[in-house]
Design a protein around this motif. Sequence first.
Motif, mmCIF file in Angstrom:
data_model
loop_
_atom_site.group_PDB
_atom_site.id
_atom_site.type_symbol
_atom_site.label_atom_id
_atom_site.label_comp_id
_atom_site.label_asym_id
_atom_site.label_seq_id
_atom_site.Cartn_x
_atom_site.Cartn_y
_atom_site.Cartn_z
ATOM 1 N N UNK A 1 -14.963 -35.654 -9.044
ATOM 2 C CA UNK A 1 -14.738 -35.167 -10.382
ATOM 3 C C UNK A 1 -13.789 -33.975 -10.394
ATOM 4 N N UNK A 2 -13.377 -33.611 -9.205
ATOM 5 C CA UNK A 2 -12.441 -32.481 -9.101
ATOM 6 C C UNK A 2 -11.120 -32.778 -9.804
ATOM 7 N N UNK A 3 -10.651 -34.013 -9.724
ATOM 8 C CA UNK A 3 -9.382 -34.353 -10.380
ATOM 9 C C UNK A 3 -9.488 -34.196 -11.893
ATOM 10 N N UNK A 4 -10.625 -34.548 -12.464
ATOM 11 C CA UNK A 4 -10.837 -34.355 -13.897
ATOM 12 C C UNK A 4 -10.856 -32.862 -14.235
ATOM 13 N N UNK A 5 -11.540 -32.081 -13.417
ATOM 14 C CA UNK A 5 -11.593 -30.635 -13.646
ATOM 15 C C UNK A 5 -10.206 -30.023 -13.557
ATOM 16 N N UNK A 6 -9.375 -30.519 -12.655
ATOM 17 C CA UNK A 6 -8.019 -29.985 -12.519
ATOM 18 C C UNK A 6 -7.173 -30.285 -13.752
ATOM 19 N N UNK A 47 -19.558 -28.967 -10.702
ATOM 20 C CA UNK A 47 -20.944 -28.956 -10.202
ATOM 21 C C UNK A 47 -21.503 -30.377 -10.071
ATOM 22 N N UNK A 48 -20.658 -31.374 -10.354
ATOM 23 C CA UNK A 48 -21.101 -32.762 -10.250
ATOM 24 C C UNK A 48 -21.841 -33.256 -11.471
ATOM 25 N N UNK A 85 -3.071 -38.485 -16.775
ATOM 26 C CA UNK A 85 -3.787 -38.011 -15.583
ATOM 27 C C UNK A 85 -5.297 -38.091 -15.797
ATOM 28 N N UNK A 86 -5.745 -37.711 -16.991
ATOM 29 C CA UNK A 86 -7.172 -37.781 -17.308
ATOM 30 C C UNK A 86 -7.662 -39.218 -17.176
ATOM 31 N N UNK A 87 -6.940 -40.156 -17.761
ATOM 32 C CA UNK A 87 -7.340 -41.563 -17.709
ATOM 33 C C UNK A 87 -7.444 -42.069 -16.274
ATOM 34 N N UNK A 88 -6.465 -41.714 -15.445
ATOM 35 C CA UNK A 88 -6.498 -42.154 -14.041
ATOM 36 C C UNK A 88 -7.665 -41.510 -13.288
ATOM 37 N N UNK A 89 -7.891 -40.223 -13.512
ATOM 38 C CA UNK A 89 -8.987 -39.528 -12.834
ATOM 39 C C UNK A 89 -10.335 -40.061 -13.310
ATOM 40 N N UNK A 90 -10.433 -40.366 -14.592
ATOM 41 C CA UNK A 90 -11.686 -40.903 -15.133
ATOM 42 C C UNK A 90 -11.968 -42.286 -14.553
ATOM 43 N N UNK A 97 -17.814 -41.920 -5.784
ATOM 44 C CA UNK A 97 -17.334 -41.016 -4.725
ATOM 45 C C UNK A 97 -16.505 -41.760 -3.691
ATOM 46 N N UNK A 98 -15.446 -41.108 -3.266
ATOM 47 C CA UNK A 98 -14.598 -41.696 -2.233
ATOM 48 C C UNK A 98 -13.683 -42.788 -2.756
#
Length: 101
Positions: A1-6, A47-48, A85-90, A97-98
């Motif tokens: 979820x780090x990519x979404x947070x970024x 925080x997941x 970017x949001x769509x791809x990260x989501x 995970x992974x």
Amino acid sequence: MEALAQVLDDLVEIVAASEQDTTWAGTWDTGDEMIRELRDHAGRLRRGDGSTLGELEFLFLPTGPLQEVSISSGWGDQFLVLAGRFDRARASARRGPGAGE
């Protein structure tokens, strides 16, 4: 979820850089309110905690609150890049995970 947070961190940078016209969004009264909400979402993601992903998806919808603010505040093109970017990260987060987040 780090990519979404970024994505949210990058969005906060844009919002904080200038005054925001929130007239059409109906979600926030000020840019500061936007920033607080976006930072809260980013913190949860780090925080997941994905409990607010539905809210984020709503914010990023075409003609949703973020796009409305971006257009009226002069950063509509930047929003489109962030929304992609949001769509791809989501999508990656949905795979788990992974999965290339």
